[in-house]
Design an enzyme around this catalytic site. Structure first.
Site, PDB file in Angstrom:
ATOM      1  N   LYS A  65       0.797  -1.238   0.000  1.00 52.36           N
ATOM      2  CA  LYS A  65       0.000   0.000   0.000  1.00 52.36           C
ATOM      3  C   LYS A  65       0.833   1.294   0.000  1.00 52.36           C
ATOM      4  CE  LYS A  65      -4.196  -1.919   2.009  1.00 52.36           C
ATOM      5  NZ  LYS A  65      -5.218  -1.808   3.047  1.00 52.36           N
ATOM      6  N   ASP A 101     -10.014   2.736   2.102  1.00 51.78           N
ATOM      7  CA  ASP A 101     -10.051   1.991   3.367  1.00 51.78           C
ATOM      8  C   ASP A 101     -10.765   2.794   4.459  1.00 51.78           C
ATOM      9  OD1 ASP A 101      -8.803  -0.359   2.597  1.00 51.78           O
ATOM     10  OD2 ASP A 101      -6.795   0.423   3.007  1.00 51.78           O
TER      11      ASP A 101
END
Ligand code: ATR
Length: 269
Positions: A65, A101
């Protein structure tokens, strides 16, 4: 044909292909979503290859990420603030980094009627998942953060002005602290890990979120449920972060994401 994928390492047990391919079917969009295992050293070349092949974009998970954000040409303000991207979109020859997220976390909380603002929230853990949660909790006056490795908690507190660090040795007291939310972002409670050992007392949190969903119901979640408090787990967060990703790929929202979540919850219960 819209093509997309999730890149991670390991990735074999990812639920994402099932979720997205079901949504392609339900919305009658011709699309295909796959899980691709990519070692860290192959991440950037793989992303650029998929962009060249005409993929709409990719979701990115552990351990890629941060790297995903770094290689992008442009980044959303949330991805920049969180320091990580879970979605890369390939548009007009450019790679755009997004973070959904934190939206997944916020949606999971809101759907259960939990508060996203207030006096105090409690967050356990200061790894990758914690940054998205802390970003979503910026409307709290104060967020009490506790992590086994103190330096990681201190680094988070530098980035988010409403965060104060509580020593890990004192974390259990946070189960009694009056808070809108108590969020576990650590691996504790996951199959194969020790339990968190948190006991919820009075007044304690109004709602509990546990990022863990293997098992579906951790001891922490069970205790909160027993106390009549709303709960959410990592599976809800997975579904609700996928909704904006699907919409970014296709231009359309999935039709019945809550039904997808309910089906998966039943399957893993
Ligand atoms: P993620 O990106 O999923 O958050 P991570 O960055 O590895 O993964 O973070 C995992 C979190 O679980 C961290 O807060 C980690 O604490 P450390 O920063 O001290 O490593 C926490 N964690 C994992 N195993 C733990 C254990 N046995 N006891 C306490 N905390 C643990």
């Amino acid at each position: 044909m819209i093509r997309a994928a999730v890149l991670g390492h390991p990735i074999a047990h990812s639920l994402s292909p099932r979720i997205y391919n079901r949504w392609f079917e339900e919305t009658e969009i011709e699309g295909h979503y796959e899980a691709i295992d990519v070692a860290p050293e192959a991440f950037e070349t793989t992303v650029r290859k998929l962009a060249d092949e005409g993929y709409a974009g990719v979701n990115v998970t552990i351990p890629h990420k941060e790297r995903a954000l770094a290689l992008a040409d442009e980044a959303s303000s949330s991805a920049t603030a969180i320091g990580a991207a879970n979605l890369l979109l390939f548009r007009n020859g450019k790679i755009i980094a997004e973070n959904t997220d934190w939206c997944g976390f916020s949606e999971a909380v809101e759907r259960e009627g939990g508060p996203l603002s207030g006096d105090t929230a409690v967050v356990l853990g200061a790894g990758g998942a914690a940054a998205g949660v802390l970003y979503a909790l910026q409307n709290y006056e104060s967020v009490l953060l506790s992590n086994r490795t103190r330096e990681r908690a201190d680094a988070m507190a530098q980035r988010f002005p409403n965060v104060d660090v509580v020593p890990w040795e004192e974390k259990l007291s946070l189960g009694q602290t009056a808070s809108g939310l108590l969020v576990n972002t650590t691996s504790l409670g996951m199959n194969g890990y020790p339990t968190l050992g948190m006991i919820l007392g009075e007044p304690g949190p109004d709602m509990v979120v546990d990022i863990v969903y293997t098992p579906m119901e951790t001891k922490l979640v069970r205790a909160a449920r027993k106390g009549g408090k709303p709960v959410a787990n990592g599976l809800a967060m997975l579904i609700w972060q996928a909704v904006p990703s699907f919409e970014a790929y296709t231009g359309l929202p999935p039709k019945r994401p809550a039904a997808t979540l309910a089906d998966l919850e039943m399957e893993f219960a």
